[in-house]
Design an enzyme around this catalytic site. Structure first.
Site, short mmCIF file in Angstrom:
data_model
loop_
_atom_site.label_atom_id
_atom_site.label_comp_id
_atom_site.label_asym_id
_atom_site.label_seq_id
_atom_site.Cartn_x
_atom_site.Cartn_y
_atom_site.Cartn_z
N HIS A 53 -7.21 -3.94 4.21
CA HIS A 53 -5.99 -4.76 4.30
C HIS A 53 -4.78 -4.05 3.70
O HIS A 53 -4.49 -4.17 2.51
CB HIS A 53 -6.23 -6.10 3.60
CG HIS A 53 -5.22 -7.14 3.92
ND1 HIS A 53 -5.50 -8.48 3.95
CD2 HIS A 53 -3.91 -7.05 4.24
CE1 HIS A 53 -4.41 -9.16 4.27
NE2 HIS A 53 -3.42 -8.31 4.44
N ASN A 87 2.19 -6.36 11.19
CA ASN A 87 3.48 -7.06 11.03
C ASN A 87 4.59 -6.10 10.63
O ASN A 87 5.30 -6.29 9.65
CB ASN A 87 3.36 -8.20 10.01
CG ASN A 87 2.99 -7.71 8.62
OD1 ASN A 87 2.35 -6.68 8.47
ND2 ASN A 87 3.38 -8.44 7.60
N ASP A 247 -4.45 -5.91 0.19
CA ASP A 247 -3.24 -6.50 0.77
C ASP A 247 -2.00 -5.77 0.24
O ASP A 247 -1.01 -6.40 -0.15
CB ASP A 247 -3.15 -8.01 0.51
CG ASP A 247 -2.18 -8.70 1.47
OD1 ASP A 247 -1.54 -8.00 2.29
OD2 ASP A 247 -2.05 -9.94 1.39
O1 DOR Z 1 2.66 -11.61 0.51
C1 DOR Z 1 2.39 -11.13 1.60
N1 DOR Z 1 3.03 -10.03 2.04
N2 DOR Z 1 1.48 -11.72 2.36
C2 DOR Z 1 1.26 -11.32 3.62
O2 DOR Z 1 0.42 -11.87 4.28
C3 DOR Z 1 2.07 -10.26 4.23
C4 DOR Z 1 2.58 -9.36 3.22
C5 DOR Z 1 3.66 -8.45 3.72
O3 DOR Z 1 3.49 -7.85 4.78
O4 DOR Z 1 4.67 -8.30 3.02
ZN ZN Z 2 -1.73 -12.19 4.95
ZN ZN Z 3 -1.44 -8.81 4.30
#
Ligand code: DOR
Ligand code: ZN
Ligand code: ZN
Length: 366
Positions: A53, A87, A247
């Site tokens: 992630h 994204n 993440d």
């Molecule tokens: O806090 C977040 N930032 N959650 C996400 O799901 C996306 C991520 C981002 O791309 O900045």
């Molecule tokens: Zn997310």
């Molecule tokens: Zn994410």
């Protein structure tokens, strides 16, 4: 090249061995292989640490992160393969952009990689690309890549799907799912309690495991940090957490101070888990399962990769010093995001060297 005296961490315990590597692949694993080689002197080594992630940004957001800085941060954190999220700007939702992204990684990445593919409504693009997961955003976050299509139609395609979702929508997708469903960043007690009975892959992040709700803008993240009860529920249900993913979501400091959500966590994920293992919260084997073995199985079975600790696998190794104490200093991050809610934490357990396909790509300074 011969690597001598490794202690390789696997789910079945620690394997003391010598490893022969040729052309970036493991060609022999034995207790003793004769010949001269690099002496690892009994260092602990994780084979093939994968972060499933990662938001590597780049494209029109090079000010936040580039593939180069992201993957340099990855290997500094002991991660040898990253899986990138779609994204981006522009988003990875067409086969053209997917191909662009793939060649960008081929040119710039200093570690292994795989890509996820985004979908907003047009599911017909999916068959033209080879992502690990189709990533579906079911609640709003950075990039506003919200899914507007039909859940049943998407799931009927049988592509492995990863979701960013709230609990109610997660329940619906679990009900409809018949294939591989990966639930990103399980963050709360009700979520883990529900998901532990489901046939899905559950991911938790270091920030949800180590932090609770607070007013520091540097720890603003989606899904938001929970209460101490939520955090504790993740640890007490560790058996039901299949994967730990960072993440890694870099933003500039200025963007963070204006409310951007996301934490640049790829450099601190493994060190924080080593620290937790020193405190008895989980074992090294637990880490190997969630950072190496489950992710390896996914990449190998879905994309035909050869990741893991076996003859024929890519020689990806992360050497750690479990006892080394140090202080996290975000200003020294390789990531462009040189800030972190973990900045200043004194922890025990450090990545000292990272090898990707037999090549040293990171070595700690001191
Ligand atoms: O806090 C977040 N930032 N959650 C996400 O799901 C996306 C991520 C981002 O791309 O900045
Ligand atoms: Zn997310
Ligand atoms: Zn994410």
């Amino acid at each position: 090249m011969l690597y001598k005296n490794m202690k390789v961490v696997t789910s079945r315990g620690i394997v003391e061995c010598d490893v022969q590597v040729d052309h970036g692949k493991i060609t022999q694993i034995k207790k003793d292989i004769s010949g001269e080689g690099v002496d690892f002197a009994g260092s602990l080594v994780f084979p093939s640490v994968i972060d499933l992630h990662v938001h590597a940004r780049d494209f029109n957001e090079k000010h936040k992160e580039t593939v180069k800085t992201c993957t340099e941060a990855a290997v500094a954190g002991g991660v040898t393969t990253v899986v990138d999220m779609p994204n981006t700007n522009p988003p990875v939702i067409t086969s053209e952009v997917f191909k662009m992204r793939k060649s960008l990684f081929e040119r710039e990445s200093v570690c292994g990689f795989a890509l996820n593919f985004g979908v907003v409504d047009a599911v017909d693009e999916i068959s033209k690309v080879t992502p690990l997961f189709v990533k579906v955003y079911l609640s709003d976050t950075t990039g506003h890549l919200l899914f507007k299509g039909d859940a049943k139609e998407l799931l009927s395609l049988k592509n492995p799907v990863a979701i960013h979702s709230d609990l109610e929508t997660t329940k619906k997708w679990c009900r409809l799912n018949k294939g591989i469903l990966y639930v990103c960043h399980v963050a709360s007690k009700p979520e883990i309690e529900f998901l532990k009975g489901q046939q899905v892959i559950r991911e938790a992040t270091p920030h949800h495991l180590f932090l609770t709700r607070n007013d520091n803008p540097l720890s603003a993240v989606k899904p938001p940090l929970g209460s101490e009860e939520d955090r504790k529920a993740l640890w007490s249900n560790l058996r039901s957490i299949d994967v730990i993913g960072s993440d890694h979501a870099p933003h500039t400091l200025e963007e963070k101070l204006h409310g951007a959500s996301g934490i640049a966590g790829i450099e601190t994920m493994l060190p924080l888990l080593l620290h937790a293992s020193n405190r008895g919260l989980l074992s090294l084997e637990d880490i190997a399962v969630r950072l190496c073995e489950v992710p390896c199985k996914l990449l190998n079975s879905l994309l035909g990769y050869r990741k893991g600790f076996f003859v024929g696998a890519d020689a990806d190794f992360t050497v750690i010093d479990l006892k080394r104490e140090w202080v996290i200093n975000a200003s020294e991050f390789k990531s462009k995001a040189k800030h972190s809610p973990f900045d200043g934490w004194k922890i025990r357990g450090r990545v000292v060297k990272t090898l990707v396909r037999g090549k040293t790509v990171f070595e700690v300074d001191s």
